[in-house]
Design a protein around this motif. Sequence first.
Motif, PDB file in Angstrom:
ATOM      1  N   PRO A  69      30.440 -74.768  -9.422  1.00  0.00           N
ATOM      2  CA  PRO A  69      31.228 -75.530  -8.448  1.00  0.00           C
ATOM      3  C   PRO A  69      30.781 -76.982  -8.371  1.00  0.00           C
ATOM      4  O   PRO A  69      29.581 -77.260  -8.237  1.00  0.00           O
ATOM      5  N   GLY A  70      31.730 -77.901  -8.461  1.00  0.00           N
ATOM      6  CA  GLY A  70      31.424 -79.314  -8.320  1.00  0.00           C
ATOM      7  C   GLY A  70      30.714 -79.938  -9.504  1.00  0.00           C
ATOM      8  O   GLY A  70      30.270 -81.089  -9.420  1.00  0.00           O
ATOM      9  N   ARG A  71      30.630 -79.196 -10.599  1.00  0.00           N
ATOM     10  CA  ARG A  71      29.920 -79.712 -11.766  1.00  0.00           C
ATOM     11  C   ARG A  71      30.806 -79.622 -13.000  1.00  0.00           C
ATOM     12  O   ARG A  71      31.787 -78.881 -13.041  1.00  0.00           O
ATOM     13  N   GLU A  72      30.448 -80.367 -14.015  1.00  0.00           N
ATOM     14  CA  GLU A  72      31.175 -80.294 -15.275  1.00  0.00           C
ATOM     15  C   GLU A  72      30.783 -79.018 -16.018  1.00  0.00           C
ATOM     16  O   GLU A  72      29.726 -78.430 -15.772  1.00  0.00           O
ATOM     17  N   ARG A  73      31.630 -78.622 -16.942  1.00  0.00           N
ATOM     18  CA  ARG A  73      31.341 -77.436 -17.747  1.00  0.00           C
ATOM     19  C   ARG A  73      30.068 -77.664 -18.561  1.00  0.00           C
ATOM     20  O   ARG A  73      29.880 -78.724 -19.157  1.00  0.00           O
ATOM     21  N   GLU A  74      29.221 -76.669 -18.564  1.00  0.00           N
ATOM     22  CA  GLU A  74      27.987 -76.747 -19.324  1.00  0.00           C
ATOM     23  C   GLU A  74      28.257 -76.602 -20.820  1.00  0.00           C
ATOM     24  O   GLU A  74      29.329 -76.143 -21.235  1.00  0.00           O
ATOM     25  N   GLY A  75      27.270 -76.954 -21.593  1.00  0.00           N
ATOM     26  CA  GLY A  75      27.328 -76.633 -23.008  1.00  0.00           C
ATOM     27  C   GLY A  75      27.349 -75.121 -23.196  1.00  0.00           C
ATOM     28  O   GLY A  75      27.152 -74.359 -22.251  1.00  0.00           O
ATOM     29  N   VAL A  76      27.595 -74.691 -24.390  1.00  0.00           N
ATOM     30  CA  VAL A  76      27.777 -73.276 -24.653  1.00  0.00           C
ATOM     31  C   VAL A  76      26.552 -72.473 -24.202  1.00  0.00           C
ATOM     32  O   VAL A  76      25.412 -72.878 -24.413  1.00  0.00           O
ATOM     33  N   LEU A  77      26.836 -71.330 -23.556  1.00  0.00           N
ATOM     34  CA  LEU A  77      25.759 -70.446 -23.119  1.00  0.00           C
ATOM     35  C   LEU A  77      25.313 -69.520 -24.236  1.00  0.00           C
ATOM     36  O   LEU A  77      24.127 -69.252 -24.410  1.00  0.00           O
ATOM     37  N   SER A  78      26.301 -69.010 -24.949  1.00  0.00           N
ATOM     38  CA  SER A  78      26.012 -68.018 -25.962  1.00  0.00           C
ATOM     39  C   SER A  78      27.135 -67.991 -26.980  1.00  0.00           C
ATOM     40  O   SER A  78      28.293 -68.245 -26.641  1.00  0.00           O
ATOM     41  N   ILE A  79      26.771 -67.693 -28.223  1.00  0.00           N
ATOM     42  CA  ILE A  79      27.722 -67.620 -29.325  1.00  0.00           C
ATOM     43  C   ILE A  79      27.450 -66.359 -30.122  1.00  0.00           C
ATOM     44  O   ILE A  79      26.292 -65.964 -30.296  1.00  0.00           O
ATOM     45  N   ILE A  80      28.525 -65.745 -30.597  1.00  0.00           N
ATOM     46  CA  ILE A  80      28.377 -64.668 -31.575  1.00  0.00           C
ATOM     47  C   ILE A  80      29.284 -64.974 -32.755  1.00  0.00           C
ATOM     48  O   ILE A  80      30.473 -65.251 -32.588  1.00  0.00           O
ATOM     49  N   PHE A  81      28.710 -64.979 -33.916  1.00  0.00           N
ATOM     50  CA  PHE A  81      29.412 -65.336 -35.136  1.00  0.00           C
ATOM     51  C   PHE A  81      30.033 -64.100 -35.775  1.00  0.00           C
ATOM     52  O   PHE A  81      29.770 -62.966 -35.387  1.00  0.00           O
ATOM     53  N   ARG A  82      30.828 -64.347 -36.782  1.00  0.00           N
ATOM     54  CA  ARG A  82      31.520 -63.242 -37.450  1.00  0.00           C
ATOM     55  C   ARG A  82      30.538 -62.222 -38.011  1.00  0.00           C
ATOM     56  O   ARG A  82      30.781 -61.014 -37.976  1.00  0.00           O
ATOM     57  N   ASP A  83      29.394 -62.721 -38.492  1.00  0.00           N
ATOM     58  CA  ASP A  83      28.420 -61.809 -39.096  1.00  0.00           C
ATOM     59  C   ASP A  83      27.500 -61.152 -38.075  1.00  0.00           C
ATOM     60  O   ASP A  83      26.577 -60.432 -38.440  1.00  0.00           O
ATOM     61  N   GLY A  84      27.761 -61.414 -36.794  1.00  0.00           N
ATOM     62  CA  GLY A  84      26.957 -60.798 -35.736  1.00  0.00           C
ATOM     63  C   GLY A  84      25.780 -61.637 -35.291  1.00  0.00           C
ATOM     64  O   GLY A  84      25.102 -61.277 -34.321  1.00  0.00           O
ATOM     65  N   GLY A  85      25.532 -62.731 -35.975  1.00  0.00           N
ATOM     66  CA  GLY A  85      24.476 -63.619 -35.540  1.00  0.00           C
ATOM     67  C   GLY A  85      24.770 -64.180 -34.161  1.00  0.00           C
ATOM     68  O   GLY A  85      25.938 -64.344 -33.782  1.00  0.00           O
ATOM     69  N   THR A  86      23.726 -64.456 -33.405  1.00  0.00           N
ATOM     70  CA  THR A  86      23.907 -64.916 -32.036  1.00  0.00           C
ATOM     71  C   THR A  86      23.077 -66.157 -31.747  1.00  0.00           C
ATOM     72  O   THR A  86      22.107 -66.472 -32.444  1.00  0.00           O
ATOM     73  N   TYR A  87      23.500 -66.836 -30.696  1.00  0.00           N
ATOM     74  CA  TYR A  87      22.779 -68.007 -30.187  1.00  0.00           C
ATOM     75  C   TYR A  87      22.801 -67.926 -28.668  1.00  0.00           C
ATOM     76  O   TYR A  87      23.805 -67.502 -28.072  1.00  0.00           O
ATOM     77  N   TYR A  88      21.701 -68.362 -28.045  1.00  0.00           N
ATOM     78  CA  TYR A  88      21.625 -68.417 -26.581  1.00  0.00           C
ATOM     79  C   TYR A  88      21.048 -69.755 -26.141  1.00  0.00           C
ATOM     80  O   TYR A  88      20.076 -70.243 -26.736  1.00  0.00           O
TER      81      TYR A  88
END
Length: 119
Positions: A40-59
């Motif tokens: 609330p009241g803030r801009e959207r953050e950068g990405v929290l988490s990603i999952i790639f096609r091969d199942g790799g992830t980022y947090y």
Amino acid sequence: VQLVESGGGTGKPGGSLRLSCVGSGGIFESYTMGWFRQAPGREREGVLSIIFRDGGTYYADSVQGRFTISRDNSKNTVYLQMNKLEPEDTALYFCAAVAEGRGTEFDSWGQGTQVTVSS
């Protein structure tokens, strides 16, 4: 691809919630999927988490060790399991998609689902 999130609601500090995002209109398994949030009241953050096609992830550091992203391509769904909730996790959560070969420049977005963390 069209995206629809669900699973938001109110959770208690230390508790858990699971968000879901269903995709339609594309070859879901080929997309890189991500979760974002806007407090609330803030801009959207950068990405929290990603999952790639091969199942790799980022947090992002803010959720590392507490949140887990996963996908079930048979259901065209990506999940965000949120554990050890903190009041600072209160936000509107969005899922996003980007086609294979286009890096992480997400260009399809859902409408969001609200998460409130309160005792």
